[in-house]
Design a protein around this motif. Structure first.
Motif, PDB file in Angstrom:
ATOM      1  N   ASP A 251       0.821  -1.209   0.000  1.00  0.00           N
ATOM      2  CA  ASP A 251       0.000   0.000   0.000  1.00  0.00           C
ATOM      3  C   ASP A 251       0.856   1.261   0.000  1.00  0.00           C
ATOM      4  O   ASP A 251       0.478   2.281  -0.593  1.00  0.00           O
ATOM      5  N   ALA A 252       2.001   1.194   0.670  1.00  0.00           N
ATOM      6  CA  ALA A 252       2.885   2.365   0.712  1.00  0.00           C
ATOM      7  C   ALA A 252       3.373   2.726  -0.687  1.00  0.00           C
ATOM      8  O   ALA A 252       3.546   3.906  -1.011  1.00  0.00           O
ATOM      9  N   ARG A 253       3.581   1.719  -1.523  1.00  0.00           N
ATOM     10  CA  ARG A 253       4.021   1.981  -2.898  1.00  0.00           C
ATOM     11  C   ARG A 253       2.933   2.703  -3.686  1.00  0.00           C
ATOM     12  O   ARG A 253       3.217   3.651  -4.434  1.00  0.00           O
ATOM     13  N   GLU A 254       1.689   2.265  -3.518  1.00  0.00           N
ATOM     14  CA  GLU A 254       0.583   2.921  -4.218  1.00  0.00           C
ATOM     15  C   GLU A 254       0.431   4.368  -3.754  1.00  0.00           C
ATOM     16  O   GLU A 254       0.181   5.269  -4.558  1.00  0.00           O
ATOM     17  N   ARG A 255       0.589   4.594  -2.453  1.00  0.00           N
ATOM     18  CA  ARG A 255       0.505   5.970  -1.947  1.00  0.00           C
ATOM     19  C   ARG A 255       1.646   6.816  -2.504  1.00  0.00           C
ATOM     20  O   ARG A 255       1.461   7.997  -2.834  1.00  0.00           O
ATOM     21  N   ALA A 256       2.825   6.217  -2.614  1.00  0.00           N
ATOM     22  CA  ALA A 256       3.969   6.948  -3.157  1.00  0.00           C
ATOM     23  C   ALA A 256       3.732   7.316  -4.619  1.00  0.00           C
ATOM     24  O   ALA A 256       4.030   8.443  -5.048  1.00  0.00           O
TER      25      ALA A 256
ATOM     26  N   GLY B 163      13.880  14.962  20.760  1.00  0.00           N
ATOM     27  CA  GLY B 163      12.582  14.712  21.375  1.00  0.00           C
ATOM     28  C   GLY B 163      11.500  14.479  20.340  1.00  0.00           C
ATOM     29  O   GLY B 163      10.642  13.598  20.505  1.00  0.00           O
ATOM     30  N   LEU B 164      11.539  15.259  19.249  1.00  0.00           N
ATOM     31  CA  LEU B 164      10.569  15.062  18.174  1.00  0.00           C
ATOM     32  C   LEU B 164      10.786  13.711  17.508  1.00  0.00           C
ATOM     33  O   LEU B 164       9.822  12.996  17.197  1.00  0.00           O
ATOM     34  N   LEU B 165      12.046  13.348  17.300  1.00  0.00           N
ATOM     35  CA  LEU B 165      12.353  12.043  16.706  1.00  0.00           C
ATOM     36  C   LEU B 165      11.759  10.926  17.559  1.00  0.00           C
ATOM     37  O   LEU B 165      11.129   9.993  17.042  1.00  0.00           O
ATOM     38  N   ALA B 166      11.952  11.019  18.868  1.00  0.00           N
ATOM     39  CA  ALA B 166      11.425   9.984  19.761  1.00  0.00           C
ATOM     40  C   ALA B 166       9.901   9.918  19.694  1.00  0.00           C
ATOM     41  O   ALA B 166       9.309   8.834  19.765  1.00  0.00           O
ATOM     42  N   ALA B 167       9.264  11.077  19.528  1.00  0.00           N
ATOM     43  CA  ALA B 167       7.803  11.119  19.524  1.00  0.00           C
ATOM     44  C   ALA B 167       7.207  10.502  18.269  1.00  0.00           C
ATOM     45  O   ALA B 167       6.144   9.874  18.318  1.00  0.00           O
ATOM     46  N   ILE B 168       7.872  10.678  17.125  1.00  0.00           N
ATOM     47  CA  ILE B 168       7.293  10.185  15.871  1.00  0.00           C
ATOM     48  C   ILE B 168       7.860   8.841  15.449  1.00  0.00           C
ATOM     49  O   ILE B 168       7.316   8.187  14.557  1.00  0.00           O
ATOM     50  N   GLY B 169       8.946   8.415  16.095  1.00  0.00           N
ATOM     51  CA  GLY B 169       9.630   7.206  15.659  1.00  0.00           C
ATOM     52  C   GLY B 169       8.762   5.966  15.660  1.00  0.00           C
ATOM     53  O   GLY B 169       8.873   5.108  14.771  1.00  0.00           O
ATOM     54  N   ASP B 170       7.869   5.851  16.647  1.00  0.00           N
ATOM     55  CA  ASP B 170       7.016   4.663  16.731  1.00  0.00           C
ATOM     56  C   ASP B 170       5.983   4.608  15.614  1.00  0.00           C
ATOM     57  O   ASP B 170       5.436   3.545  15.317  1.00  0.00           O
ATOM     58  N   TYR B 171       5.705   5.756  14.998  1.00  0.00           N
ATOM     59  CA  TYR B 171       4.681   5.814  13.958  1.00  0.00           C
ATOM     60  C   TYR B 171       5.244   5.586  12.556  1.00  0.00           C
ATOM     61  O   TYR B 171       4.484   5.319  11.623  1.00  0.00           O
ATOM     62  N   LEU B 172       6.554   5.747  12.403  1.00  0.00           N
ATOM     63  CA  LEU B 172       7.157   5.698  11.073  1.00  0.00           C
ATOM     64  C   LEU B 172       8.158   4.550  10.966  1.00  0.00           C
ATOM     65  O   LEU B 172       9.191   4.566  11.636  1.00  0.00           O
TER      66      LEU B 172
ATOM     67  N   ASN C 258      15.164  14.368   9.785  1.00  0.00           N
ATOM     68  CA  ASN C 258      15.087  13.866   8.416  1.00  0.00           C
ATOM     69  C   ASN C 258      14.606  12.421   8.401  1.00  0.00           C
ATOM     70  O   ASN C 258      15.006  11.614   9.247  1.00  0.00           O
ATOM     71  N   VAL C 259      13.771  12.108   7.420  1.00  0.00           N
ATOM     72  CA  VAL C 259      13.058  10.834   7.379  1.00  0.00           C
ATOM     73  C   VAL C 259      13.097  10.283   5.959  1.00  0.00           C
ATOM     74  O   VAL C 259      13.050  11.047   4.991  1.00  0.00           O
ATOM     75  N   ASN C 260      13.161   8.955   5.824  1.00  0.00           N
ATOM     76  CA  ASN C 260      12.948   8.354   4.510  1.00  0.00           C
ATOM     77  C   ASN C 260      11.763   7.390   4.561  1.00  0.00           C
ATOM     78  O   ASN C 260      11.127   7.216   5.605  1.00  0.00           O
ATOM     79  N   SER C 261      11.429   6.812   3.429  1.00  0.00           N
ATOM     80  CA  SER C 261      10.365   5.799   3.310  1.00  0.00           C
ATOM     81  C   SER C 261       8.963   6.339   3.561  1.00  0.00           C
ATOM     82  O   SER C 261       8.046   5.573   3.871  1.00  0.00           O
ATOM     83  N   ALA C 262       8.764   7.657   3.429  1.00  0.00           N
ATOM     84  CA  ALA C 262       7.437   8.241   3.647  1.00  0.00           C
ATOM     85  C   ALA C 262       7.268   9.473   2.771  1.00  0.00           C
ATOM     86  O   ALA C 262       8.222  10.229   2.559  1.00  0.00           O
ATOM     87  N   THR C 263       6.049   9.683   2.277  1.00  0.00           N
ATOM     88  CA  THR C 263       5.763  10.885   1.501  1.00  0.00           C
ATOM     89  C   THR C 263       5.648  12.087   2.431  1.00  0.00           C
ATOM     90  O   THR C 263       5.509  11.947   3.653  1.00  0.00           O
TER      91      THR C 263
ATOM     92  N   LEU D 264      10.986  12.121  -3.319  1.00  0.00           N
ATOM     93  CA  LEU D 264       9.609  11.652  -3.196  1.00  0.00           C
ATOM     94  C   LEU D 264       9.350  11.044  -1.826  1.00  0.00           C
ATOM     95  O   LEU D 264       8.318  11.309  -1.199  1.00  0.00           O
ATOM     96  N   LEU D 265      10.290  10.241  -1.327  1.00  0.00           N
ATOM     97  CA  LEU D 265      10.106   9.520  -0.066  1.00  0.00           C
ATOM     98  C   LEU D 265      11.119   9.935   0.997  1.00  0.00           C
ATOM     99  O   LEU D 265      11.332   9.209   1.968  1.00  0.00           O
ATOM    100  N   GLU D 266      11.732  11.101   0.824  1.00  0.00           N
ATOM    101  CA  GLU D 266      12.688  11.609   1.802  1.00  0.00           C
ATOM    102  C   GLU D 266      12.274  13.032   2.173  1.00  0.00           C
ATOM    103  O   GLU D 266      12.136  13.877   1.289  1.00  0.00           O
ATOM    104  N   GLN D 267      12.090  13.261   3.468  1.00  0.00           N
ATOM    105  CA  GLN D 267      11.556  14.541   3.930  1.00  0.00           C
ATOM    106  C   GLN D 267      12.435  15.105   5.044  1.00  0.00           C
ATOM    107  O   GLN D 267      13.113  14.363   5.758  1.00  0.00           O
ATOM    108  N   SER D 268      12.371  16.428   5.195  1.00  0.00           N
ATOM    109  CA  SER D 268      13.094  17.107   6.265  1.00  0.00           C
ATOM    110  C   SER D 268      12.105  17.943   7.064  1.00  0.00           C
ATOM    111  O   SER D 268      11.523  18.901   6.545  1.00  0.00           O
ATOM    112  N   ILE D 269      11.905  17.566   8.319  1.00  0.00           N
ATOM    113  CA  ILE D 269      11.008  18.303   9.210  1.00  0.00           C
ATOM    114  C   ILE D 269      11.803  19.452   9.822  1.00  0.00           C
ATOM    115  O   ILE D 269      12.795  19.230  10.523  1.00  0.00           O
TER     116      ILE D 269
END
Length: 225
Positions: free
Chosen positions: A13-18, A207-216, A162-167, A192-197
């Motif tokens: 599904d992640a591929r279709e979303r991408a 702290g932000l990394l720790a907060a979102i890490g479980d979701y991504l 910075n994050v990969n594998s997500a739109t 496409l799948l690499e973002q910088s917050i």
């Protein structure tokens, strides 16, 4: 056809979303031109856009400018875009349709090993990087000056995650779900799948990394000014 310098490496599904996100991004760039287009993925995971119509030359140029292009031909001294595939004590390995090795001495990002540089600048696998191609028989490839400047700017401003594998949309939704929408300035698209917050000045990137890490289910690194 334009082979974009960004990859689609997630599955299911992640591929279709991408791919949906890619269609939207491409449409935003060329929707006012007289063309029809389809998006796809090469066997090496690079995104491909096939374009037909009266404005197809203009459309290709627009996409090359926005995403960078993977080309079969290189000229010494010219600038190209590759995706960061690996790093070791010897340097970085980029994929630009062929393997491009940038030795540690040509990174131009200060002291430390390539592994330490990856951590310091928050680099994640598959993020696009601009490099200067050199004749392998004459001298080594190097990171482009503009790329070095961009990465140094990251360490001088607000913190980043910075994050990969997500739109971009998925990352924004994850930040919201974790209750940190007010702690960031924006989410910048690197690929496409690499973002910088981009964090606000008072936000703690780890702290932000720790907060979102479980979701991504992603590779996540901080840039701490």
């Amino acid at each position: 056809m334009v082979v974009l310098a960004t990859k689609v490496y997630v599955q299911g599904d992640a591929r279709e979303r991408a791919l949906d996100a890619l269609r939207s991004l491409v449409g935003n760039e060329i929707e006012d031109l007289d063309v029809e287009y389809t998006v796809g993925v090469r066997r090496d995971e690079f995104a491909v856009v096939t374009i037909e119509g009266d404005d197809e030359v203009v459309a290709r140029n627009v996409l090359r400018e926005e995403f960078g292009e993977v080309t079969p031909d290189f000229e010494s001294g010219e600038t190209y875009v590759g995706t960061l595939e690996a790093w070791d004590d010897e340097g970085f390995v980029l994929d630009a349709g062929e393997e491009i090795r940038i030795p540690a001495s040509e990174l131009g990002l200060g002291q430390g090993t390539p592994v330490q540089i990856v951590e310091r600048f928050g680099l994640v696998q598959h993020m696009p990087l601009t490099f200067v191609y050199s004749d392998p028989d004459a001298e080594s490839h190097r990171l482009a000056d503009a790329e070095r400047d961009r990465l140094y700017d990251w360490t001088r401003g607000a913190g980043r995650v910075n994050v990969n594998s997500a739109t971009r949309g998925e990352v924004r939704a994850t930040v919201n779900r974790a209750g940190h929408a007010r702690d960031i300035v924006t989410v910048e698209r690197l690929g496409l799948l690499e973002q910088s917050i981009v964090c606000k000045d008072e936000t703690d990137p780890p702290g932000l990394l720790a907060a979102i890490g479980d979701y991504l289910p992603a590779e996540i690194r901080c840039v701490i000014p």
